[in-house]
Design a protein around this motif. Structure first.
Motif, PDB file in Angstrom:
ATOM      1  N   VAL A 190      -8.742  -1.224  -3.902  1.00 46.75           N
ATOM      2  CA  VAL A 190      -7.834  -0.104  -3.659  1.00 46.75           C
ATOM      3  C   VAL A 190      -6.793  -0.024  -4.773  1.00 46.75           C
ATOM      4  CG1 VAL A 190      -6.164   0.904  -2.057  1.00 46.75           C
ATOM      5  CG2 VAL A 190      -8.193  -0.267  -1.161  1.00 46.75           C
ATOM      6  N   VAL A 247      -0.400   2.157  -4.169  1.00 42.35           N
ATOM      7  CA  VAL A 247      -1.242   3.362  -4.233  1.00 42.35           C
ATOM      8  C   VAL A 247      -0.378   4.505  -4.751  1.00 42.35           C
ATOM      9  CG1 VAL A 247      -2.781   2.644  -2.364  1.00 42.35           C
ATOM     10  CG2 VAL A 247      -0.691   3.876  -1.795  1.00 42.35           C
ATOM     11  N   VAL A 248      -0.985   5.593  -5.264  1.00 40.37           N
ATOM     12  CA  VAL A 248      -2.390   5.919  -5.432  1.00 40.37           C
ATOM     13  C   VAL A 248      -2.645   6.032  -6.926  1.00 40.37           C
ATOM     14  CG1 VAL A 248      -4.148   7.684  -5.048  1.00 40.37           C
ATOM     15  CG2 VAL A 248      -2.489   7.211  -3.252  1.00 40.37           C
ATOM     16  N   ASP A 249      -3.757   5.450  -7.385  1.00 39.70           N
ATOM     17  CA  ASP A 249      -4.174   5.556  -8.782  1.00 39.70           C
ATOM     18  C   ASP A 249      -4.445   7.024  -9.113  1.00 39.70           C
ATOM     19  OD1 ASP A 249      -5.382   5.457 -11.258  1.00 39.70           O
ATOM     20  OD2 ASP A 249      -6.841   3.911 -10.716  1.00 39.70           O
ATOM     21  N   GLN A 303     -12.687   8.796  -2.690  1.00 40.78           N
ATOM     22  CA  GLN A 303     -12.564   7.610  -3.531  1.00 40.78           C
ATOM     23  C   GLN A 303     -11.719   6.533  -2.860  1.00 40.78           C
ATOM     24  OE1 GLN A 303     -11.048   9.849  -6.916  1.00 40.78           O
ATOM     25  NE2 GLN A 303     -12.772   9.172  -8.174  1.00 40.78           N
ATOM     26  N   GLN A 304     -10.638   6.948  -2.211  1.00 37.51           N
ATOM     27  CA  GLN A 304      -9.795   5.976  -1.527  1.00 37.51           C
ATOM     28  C   GLN A 304     -10.520   5.364  -0.324  1.00 37.51           C
ATOM     29  OE1 GLN A 304      -6.659   4.895  -2.568  1.00 37.51           O
ATOM     30  NE2 GLN A 304      -7.267   6.059  -4.390  1.00 37.51           N
ATOM     31  N   ARG A 343      -7.944   8.196  -9.447  1.00 36.49           N
ATOM     32  CA  ARG A 343      -8.798   8.209  -8.250  1.00 36.49           C
ATOM     33  C   ARG A 343      -8.022   8.886  -7.121  1.00 36.49           C
ATOM     34  NH1 ARG A 343     -11.076   2.410  -6.971  1.00 36.49           N
ATOM     35  NH2 ARG A 343      -8.845   1.914  -7.017  1.00 36.49           N
ATOM     36  N   ARG A 344      -7.848  10.185  -7.260  1.00 36.78           N
ATOM     37  CA  ARG A 344      -6.948  10.907  -6.378  1.00 36.78           C
ATOM     38  C   ARG A 344      -7.655  11.661  -5.251  1.00 36.78           C
ATOM     39  NH1 ARG A 344      -2.032  10.310  -7.371  1.00 36.78           N
ATOM     40  NH2 ARG A 344      -1.478  11.807  -5.759  1.00 36.78           N
ATOM     41  N   MET A 365      -1.460  10.902  -0.649  1.00 31.59           N
ATOM     42  CA  MET A 365      -2.262  11.337  -1.792  1.00 31.59           C
ATOM     43  C   MET A 365      -1.467  12.224  -2.747  1.00 31.59           C
ATOM     44  SD  MET A 365      -5.078   9.757  -1.306  1.00 31.59           S
ATOM     45  CE  MET A 365      -6.054  10.514  -2.601  1.00 31.59           C
ATOM     46  N   HIS A 424      -7.082  -6.351  -0.529  1.00 30.56           N
ATOM     47  CA  HIS A 424      -5.934  -5.466  -0.413  1.00 30.56           C
ATOM     48  C   HIS A 424      -4.823  -6.038   0.456  1.00 30.56           C
ATOM     49  CE1 HIS A 424      -3.882  -1.700  -0.861  1.00 30.56           C
ATOM     50  NE2 HIS A 424      -3.953  -1.393   0.424  1.00 30.56           N
ATOM     51  N   SER A 468       0.839  -1.198   0.000  1.00 36.98           N
ATOM     52  CA  SER A 468       0.000   0.000   0.000  1.00 36.98           C
ATOM     53  C   SER A 468       0.878   1.254   0.000  1.00 36.98           C
ATOM     54  CB  SER A 468      -0.971  -0.052   1.179  1.00 36.98           C
ATOM     55  OG  SER A 468      -2.040   0.841   1.002  1.00 36.98           O
ATOM     56  N   LEU A 484     -11.405   1.409   0.281  1.00 38.97           N
ATOM     57  CA  LEU A 484     -10.955   0.700   1.478  1.00 38.97           C
ATOM     58  C   LEU A 484     -12.139   0.116   2.237  1.00 38.97           C
ATOM     59  CD1 LEU A 484      -8.526  -0.026   3.240  1.00 38.97           C
ATOM     60  CD2 LEU A 484      -8.871   2.122   4.477  1.00 38.97           C
TER      61      LEU A 484
END
Length: 272
Positions: A213, A137-139, A147-148, A142-143, A188, A239, A111, A152
């Motif tokens: 995730v 992470v983080v896509d 969304q995160q 999807r910031r 993030m 995850h 993660s 989760l």
């Protein structure tokens, strides 16, 4: 397949490095003196600790010297006065391992730990032979925190075992909301997809096939961004793949790093 070894308590070292205090949990393998052996280092994600890496740690330690790190501010370590950027966590990892005489190793991050691992591989590329990113992470598509958090929440409700949820959420409580949220902002803001392009070590991106995730699309894009990347999905989990499918994950790490397992056995089921 690897067999679950008898439980052995790792030795804990309290180490100050890069101006901060953390804990390193060490298990020396009976096979560690064989020629060509390296070490494997495990890094937790946001709010977590070495505890949800312990199954994986135990399996790997049968074949290779294994180190799990509780970074400053997490687990039972003291909280730094100021929020640490990803680069500072990476510097701690490298400095603590150097003090222990671990100069070359396979680095495994889960993660947010995948961000620390990427940054360490950029800071001292000659020391990291292979890089494994579990549930990274983080896509960038999807910031937002919402969304995160939604992803989760779906993961914990539908794709985690009771034991993985218990480990994660008790560590979140110990971390506390203030430190968690400060670190969340750091997470993030870090562009894993951009930073990974500078990594020269071979990279394995590993995800649970049900992980909301670290989605399949995001992990494929991240793998493609690495100079030498490959992707592996582990069926039947979310995850916290390293806890719920520790046997499969340990085998994948050893195979990827070219480390011969100490023993191969018929697959054994493990209850959640």
């Amino acid at each position: 397949m690897l067999k679950e070894p008898p439980t052995r308590t790792p030795e804990r070292f309290e180490i100050e490095a890069a101006g901060h205090l953390g804990h390193v949990f060490v298990s020396k393998s009976p096979a560690s003196h064989a020629p060509g052996r390296t070490a494997v280092v495990l890094i937790h994600g946001i709010g977590a600790s070495h505890r949800y890496l312990s199954r994986l740690h135990g399996l790997l330690a049968a074949s290779v010297d294994t180190y799990s790190i509780d970074l400053p501010g997490f687990g039972a370590t003291p909280r730094p006065e100021n929020t640490l950027p990803v680069a500072d966590h990476a510097a701690y990892i490298l400095g603590a391992l150097e003090q222990l005489g671990v100069l070359e190793f396979v680095l495994v991050g889960h993660s947010m730990g995948s961000q620390f691992a990427v940054e360490a591989a950029l800071q001292q590329p000659g020391r990291i032979s292979h890089l494994v990113l579990m549930g990274p992470v983080v896509d960038p598509l999807r910031r937002t925190v919402a969304q995160q958090a939604t992803a989760l929440g779906r993961d914990s409700l539908f794709f985690e075992s009771p034991s993985s949820n218990a480990l994660v959420f008790t560590d979140y409580l110990r971390c506390g909301p203030s430190w968690f949220l400060k670190t969340l902002r750091v997470m993030m803001g870090y562009r894993t997809d951009q930073r990974i392009t500078g990594v020269t070590a071979p990279v394995l991106v590993l995800r649970g096939a049900n992980d909301p995730v670290a989605s399949a699309d995001w992990c494929r894009r991240l793998t493609a961004s690495a100079a030498r990347g490959q992707l592996l999905e582990v069926e039947g989990t979310g995850h916290v793949v390293q806890h719920n499918r520790s046997v499969e994950v340990a085998g994948a790490i050893l195979d990827f790093a070219g480390i011969q397992p100490a023993a191969r056995e018929t697959p054994q089921g493990r209850p959640a």
